[in-house]
Design a protein around this motif. Sequence first.
Motif, PDB file in Angstrom:
ATOM      1  N   ARG A  31       9.282  -6.024   8.510  1.00 58.82           N
ATOM      2  CA  ARG A  31       7.940  -5.444   8.600  1.00 58.82           C
ATOM      3  C   ARG A  31       6.903  -6.534   8.856  1.00 58.82           C
ATOM      4  NH1 ARG A  31       7.492  -0.625   4.048  1.00 58.82           N
ATOM      5  NH2 ARG A  31       9.027   0.740   5.034  1.00 58.82           N
TER       6      ARG A  31
ATOM      7  N   LEU B 115       3.346   2.200  10.167  1.00 55.74           N
ATOM      8  CA  LEU B 115       4.009   2.895   9.058  1.00 55.74           C
ATOM      9  C   LEU B 115       3.026   3.619   8.139  1.00 55.74           C
ATOM     10  CD1 LEU B 115       6.651   0.153   8.249  1.00 55.74           C
ATOM     11  CD2 LEU B 115       7.069   2.374   9.295  1.00 55.74           C
ATOM     12  N   GLU B 116       1.750   3.327   8.269  1.00 54.16           N
ATOM     13  CA  GLU B 116       0.770   4.020   7.445  1.00 54.16           C
ATOM     14  C   GLU B 116       0.720   5.496   7.833  1.00 54.16           C
ATOM     15  OE1 GLU B 116       0.506   0.848   8.238  1.00 54.16           O
ATOM     16  OE2 GLU B 116       0.531   0.277   6.122  1.00 54.16           O
ATOM     17  N   THR B 117       0.467   6.339   6.826  1.00 53.69           N
ATOM     18  CA  THR B 117       0.502   7.773   7.053  1.00 53.69           C
ATOM     19  C   THR B 117      -0.699   8.255   7.850  1.00 53.69           C
ATOM     20  OG1 THR B 117       1.694   8.016   4.961  1.00 53.69           O
ATOM     21  CG2 THR B 117       0.667  10.006   5.877  1.00 53.69           C
TER      22      THR B 117
ATOM     23  N   MET C 228       4.421   7.865   1.149  1.00 57.28           N
ATOM     24  CA  MET C 228       3.244   7.519   1.946  1.00 57.28           C
ATOM     25  C   MET C 228       3.290   6.069   2.413  1.00 57.28           C
ATOM     26  SD  MET C 228       1.702  10.445   1.584  1.00 57.28           S
ATOM     27  CE  MET C 228      -0.043  10.372   1.897  1.00 57.28           C
ATOM     28  N   ASN C 229       2.743   5.863   3.594  1.00 58.13           N
ATOM     29  CA  ASN C 229       2.501   4.517   4.130  1.00 58.13           C
ATOM     30  C   ASN C 229       3.761   3.677   4.276  1.00 58.13           C
ATOM     31  OD1 ASN C 229      -0.198   5.082   4.311  1.00 58.13           O
ATOM     32  ND2 ASN C 229      -0.758   4.043   2.420  1.00 58.13           N
ATOM     33  N   GLY C 230       4.881   4.320   4.524  1.00 56.82           N
ATOM     34  CA  GLY C 230       6.101   3.569   4.774  1.00 56.82           C
ATOM     35  C   GLY C 230       6.988   3.347   3.569  1.00 56.82           C
ATOM     36  N   ALA C 231       6.687   4.018   2.455  1.00 52.69           N
ATOM     37  CA  ALA C 231       7.656   3.993   1.348  1.00 52.69           C
ATOM     38  C   ALA C 231       8.962   4.558   1.893  1.00 52.69           C
ATOM     39  CB  ALA C 231       7.163   4.834   0.181  1.00 52.69           C
TER      40      ALA C 231
ATOM     41  N   ASN D  26       0.822  -1.223   0.000  1.00 51.71           N
ATOM     42  CA  ASN D  26       0.000   0.000   0.000  1.00 51.71           C
ATOM     43  C   ASN D  26       0.850   1.265   0.000  1.00 51.71           C
ATOM     44  OD1 ASN D  26       0.994  -0.025   2.590  1.00 51.71           O
ATOM     45  ND2 ASN D  26      -0.974   0.310   3.587  1.00 51.71           N
ATOM     46  N   VAL D  27       2.143   1.128  -0.300  1.00 50.41           N
ATOM     47  CA  VAL D  27       3.018   2.305  -0.233  1.00 50.41           C
ATOM     48  C   VAL D  27       3.114   2.963  -1.600  1.00 50.41           C
ATOM     49  CG1 VAL D  27       4.320   1.260   1.649  1.00 50.41           C
ATOM     50  CG2 VAL D  27       5.172   1.056  -0.667  1.00 50.41           C
TER      51      VAL D  27
END
Lengths: 275, 76
Positions: B2, B21-23, A248-251, A38-39
């Motif tokens: 992860r 880790l999600e924004t 975003m989301n840990g990229a 989901n990154v």
Amino acid sequence: MTFILPSFGASAISAVPGGGGVLPSITNTYSVSFDGTNVYMNYALDADLGGAIMPSSYSDYDLTFSFWVKPLTSSDENIFQWAGVLTSGVPFMLISTQNSYVNRGFRSHSTNPTTNAWNHFLISRTASDNTWRVFLNGNSTPIASHNDGGTYGNGSNNGDLSAADKIWLANGYGGYGNVMIDEFAFWNSDQSANLTSIYNSGVPADLSSLTPYSWHRMGDNDSGTGTTITDQGEDSNGNPSGNDGTLMNGASIYSGTLDPNPDGDGPDFSSDVPS
Amino acid sequence: MRNYVIIDASEVSSVDFNQVLETSADTLRYNLAGTKTFVKFEGDTPSFLEGKTANTHSEMLEILAGEEWTDPDANP
């Protein structure tokens, strides 16, 4: 013998027959890794006709994308879309490792990039013949092409083309890409004549002299940390374009691995970039 | 390493985004039915995820490739 030229303007490079001008070298330490779950990264890129960067007539629409990608699987992985929303069903562009969808034209690539290796893509649209071309690893024969007839039809089924459009790296309709990406650049001009120079025998070069409108170095110029990828491009007035990207989301910016004793002289930093 | 944890959509409000880790809640990926999503973390398990199944990266990719999460006819 190879000559390293000083930074001339884009016209100087283009004037070299066959696009064989040599761009200056550049230090490249970082890339960004996307895990395919989901990154993603996004940044604003106005695609509107007559907007900030594109002409008012679609038939005059020249553009180029250049980037390096390392597919982490042999499946078809999304590299980027140019669209209004995440995972758009109506993107203006959607490029994956094995297919290209550009202005309503879907084309499978005749050659796929090598898995677990760095590959270079250059995607251009040439206004003079209304043709999109996808080039892989500096080869002058496109792996996909599409003549869109010089027309663009607005409407929900015809792809997005608006001022609110963004570039979404590692995302597209159908999912997220398990890829690493480096040196992602965009011109609102046709740079296909500079394919050889930009590919640079497989080593990313300094694109400054070709004045990309946006150029995301994926960690370089950002000290390899954080979630902001600073746009190194500039507009037609020579001012920074300022279309910074957000991870975003840990990229994550790939900061390499520490090999404790690879050559017997102590720890070495090993980055993962095209080289 | 992860770790990826699938949660119900109704549990999103309990997620502390400082520990994953999600924004944000706005950037989560949901299954096609919109009933499930997932978050990932590195290191210690956040308290609000304790007792839930943690998947590895390869396990999560396999789950996401299924028809619950990915439309098999997804071409624009």
